[in-house]
Write a protein that holds these residues in place. Structure first.
Motif, mmCIF file in Angstrom:
data_model
loop_
_atom_site.group_PDB
_atom_site.id
_atom_site.type_symbol
_atom_site.label_atom_id
_atom_site.label_comp_id
_atom_site.label_asym_id
_atom_site.label_seq_id
_atom_site.Cartn_x
_atom_site.Cartn_y
_atom_site.Cartn_z
ATOM 1 N N SER A 26 17.325 -11.563 -21.744
ATOM 2 C CA SER A 26 18.217 -11.521 -20.533
ATOM 3 C C SER A 26 16.823 -11.856 -19.096
ATOM 4 C CB SER A 26 17.819 -9.313 -20.945
ATOM 5 O OG SER A 26 17.145 -9.156 -20.611
ATOM 6 N N SER A 27 16.538 -11.976 -19.848
ATOM 7 C CA SER A 27 16.196 -12.580 -18.432
ATOM 8 C C SER A 27 16.315 -14.158 -18.299
ATOM 9 C CB SER A 27 14.297 -12.494 -18.404
ATOM 10 O OG SER A 27 14.009 -13.922 -19.714
ATOM 11 N N ASP A 28 16.896 -14.923 -19.010
ATOM 12 C CA ASP A 28 17.592 -16.481 -19.362
ATOM 13 C C ASP A 28 19.067 -15.910 -18.936
ATOM 14 O OD1 ASP A 28 14.679 -17.206 -19.969
ATOM 15 O OD2 ASP A 28 15.314 -16.255 -22.026
ATOM 16 N N LEU A 29 19.396 -15.353 -19.349
ATOM 17 C CA LEU A 29 20.730 -14.813 -19.509
ATOM 18 C C LEU A 29 21.131 -13.487 -19.231
ATOM 19 C CD1 LEU A 29 23.534 -16.327 -20.111
ATOM 20 C CD2 LEU A 29 23.737 -15.974 -22.969
ATOM 21 N N ASP A 30 22.000 -13.031 -18.313
ATOM 22 C CA ASP A 30 22.813 -12.155 -17.781
ATOM 23 C C ASP A 30 23.800 -11.502 -18.365
ATOM 24 O OD1 ASP A 30 23.873 -10.354 -17.076
ATOM 25 O OD2 ASP A 30 23.760 -10.490 -14.661
ATOM 26 N N VAL A 31 24.272 -11.502 -19.228
ATOM 27 C CA VAL A 31 25.250 -11.346 -20.740
ATOM 28 C C VAL A 31 26.631 -10.672 -19.520
ATOM 29 C CG1 VAL A 31 24.723 -12.057 -22.777
ATOM 30 C CG2 VAL A 31 24.887 -9.319 -21.756
ATOM 31 N N THR A 32 26.251 -9.463 -18.247
ATOM 32 C CA THR A 32 27.266 -9.507 -17.608
ATOM 33 C C THR A 32 27.885 -9.790 -16.612
ATOM 34 O OG1 THR A 32 25.658 -8.827 -16.333
ATOM 35 C CG2 THR A 32 26.462 -6.917 -17.925
ATOM 36 N N SER A 33 27.116 -11.825 -16.606
ATOM 37 C CA SER A 33 28.103 -12.187 -15.769
ATOM 38 C C SER A 33 28.460 -13.799 -16.490
ATOM 39 C CB SER A 33 26.411 -13.198 -14.467
ATOM 40 O OG SER A 33 27.573 -13.992 -14.245
ATOM 41 N N PHE A 34 30.326 -13.556 -16.208
ATOM 42 C CA PHE A 34 30.718 -14.513 -16.749
ATOM 43 C C PHE A 34 30.675 -15.790 -16.914
ATOM 44 C CE2 PHE A 34 34.773 -16.846 -16.944
ATOM 45 C CZ PHE A 34 35.294 -16.383 -18.144
ATOM 46 N N ASP A 35 30.291 -16.505 -14.898
ATOM 47 C CA ASP A 35 29.976 -17.232 -14.962
ATOM 48 C C ASP A 35 28.592 -18.064 -15.568
ATOM 49 O OD1 ASP A 35 32.311 -17.678 -12.775
ATOM 50 O OD2 ASP A 35 31.045 -17.104 -11.360
ATOM 51 N N ALA A 36 27.377 -16.958 -15.963
ATOM 52 C CA ALA A 36 26.305 -17.261 -16.451
ATOM 53 C C ALA A 36 26.183 -17.279 -17.176
ATOM 54 C CB ALA A 36 25.479 -16.145 -16.494
ATOM 55 N N VAL A 37 27.337 -16.410 -18.015
ATOM 56 C CA VAL A 37 27.791 -17.063 -19.772
ATOM 57 C C VAL A 37 28.602 -18.528 -20.072
ATOM 58 C CG1 VAL A 37 28.734 -16.048 -21.619
ATOM 59 C CG2 VAL A 37 27.869 -14.784 -20.541
ATOM 60 N N ALA A 83 28.434 -21.339 -17.753
ATOM 61 C CA ALA A 83 26.930 -21.902 -17.935
ATOM 62 C C ALA A 83 26.380 -21.863 -19.094
ATOM 63 C CB ALA A 83 26.717 -21.622 -16.700
ATOM 64 N N ALA A 84 25.475 -21.288 -19.579
ATOM 65 C CA ALA A 84 25.078 -21.887 -20.748
ATOM 66 C C ALA A 84 25.954 -21.961 -21.937
ATOM 67 C CB ALA A 84 24.858 -20.179 -21.325
ATOM 68 N N GLU A 96 25.946 -26.133 -25.204
ATOM 69 C CA GLU A 96 27.484 -27.247 -26.136
ATOM 70 C C GLU A 96 26.483 -26.584 -27.426
ATOM 71 O OE1 GLU A 96 26.468 -31.510 -25.613
ATOM 72 O OE2 GLU A 96 28.791 -30.888 -24.056
ATOM 73 N N PRO A 97 26.794 -25.323 -28.027
ATOM 74 C CA PRO A 97 26.067 -24.972 -29.406
ATOM 75 C C PRO A 97 26.989 -24.639 -30.413
ATOM 76 C CG PRO A 97 27.351 -23.060 -28.083
ATOM 77 C CD PRO A 97 26.953 -24.151 -27.311
ATOM 78 N N ASP A 98 27.492 -25.030 -31.344
ATOM 79 C CA ASP A 98 28.469 -25.539 -32.414
ATOM 80 C C ASP A 98 28.664 -23.975 -33.388
ATOM 81 O OD1 ASP A 98 28.655 -28.238 -32.558
ATOM 82 O OD2 ASP A 98 26.254 -27.807 -33.624
ATOM 83 N N LEU A 99 27.594 -22.693 -33.127
ATOM 84 C CA LEU A 99 28.126 -21.441 -33.109
ATOM 85 C C LEU A 99 27.487 -20.078 -32.523
ATOM 86 C CD1 LEU A 99 28.868 -19.131 -35.335
ATOM 87 C CD2 LEU A 99 26.611 -19.368 -36.217
ATOM 88 N N SER A 101 32.309 -13.238 -25.923
ATOM 89 C CA SER A 101 33.674 -13.595 -26.939
ATOM 90 C C SER A 101 35.042 -14.838 -25.885
ATOM 91 C CB SER A 101 34.437 -12.236 -27.171
ATOM 92 O OG SER A 101 35.101 -12.225 -27.463
ATOM 93 N N ALA A 102 35.401 -14.056 -24.489
ATOM 94 C CA ALA A 102 35.977 -14.813 -24.294
ATOM 95 C C ALA A 102 35.419 -16.054 -24.216
ATOM 96 C CB ALA A 102 36.281 -14.687 -22.291
ATOM 97 N N ILE A 103 33.958 -16.310 -23.135
ATOM 98 C CA ILE A 103 33.697 -17.603 -22.979
ATOM 99 C C ILE A 103 33.661 -19.008 -24.469
ATOM 100 C CG2 ILE A 103 32.136 -18.953 -22.552
ATOM 101 C CD1 ILE A 103 33.393 -18.207 -20.207
#
Length: 102
Positions: free
Chosen positions: A31-42, A44-45, A50-53, A85-87
């Motif tokens: 959570s300190s690396d990625l705030d999933v509550t932020s659409f923009d942060a997700v 950007a991650a 560029e994950p495959d999964l 999910s959306a990203i």
């Protein structure tokens, strides 16, 4: 294959990160690396790594805390999951979502 794990510093995320192999690169973001509550942060991650999964294991799991702070629980467990999910769908990246019965 590159896997992006949300909740990477939680109990499940750490376990998933340990099962890596030569065939899998695992990027585990807490959570300190990625705030999933932020659409923009997700977004950007996913763009950066560029994950495959994507494996979405990020959640508020302390049931008592969730009951005492339902707004935060909704933001992380509901909105955060919606963002991931959306990203993932928008990027054409398969998503695995793990949850409990609580």
């Amino acid at each position: 294959m590159k896997l992006l794990v949300t909740g990477g510093t939680g109990q499940l995320g750490r376990a998933l990160a340990r099962v890596g192999s030569r065939d899998h690169e695992i990027v585990a973001l807490g959570s300190s690396d990625l705030d999933v509550t932020s659409f923009d942060a997700v977004a950007a991650a996913v763009a950066r790594h560029e994950p495959d999964l994507v494996i979405h294991a990020g959640a508020m799991t302390d049931v008592d805390r969730c009951e005492h702070d339902p707004r935060s629980a909704f933001r992380v467990n509901g909105l955060g999951t919606q963002n991931v999910s959306a990203i993932s769908a928008g990027a054409g990246v398969p998503l695995v979502y793990l949850s409990t019965n609580f």
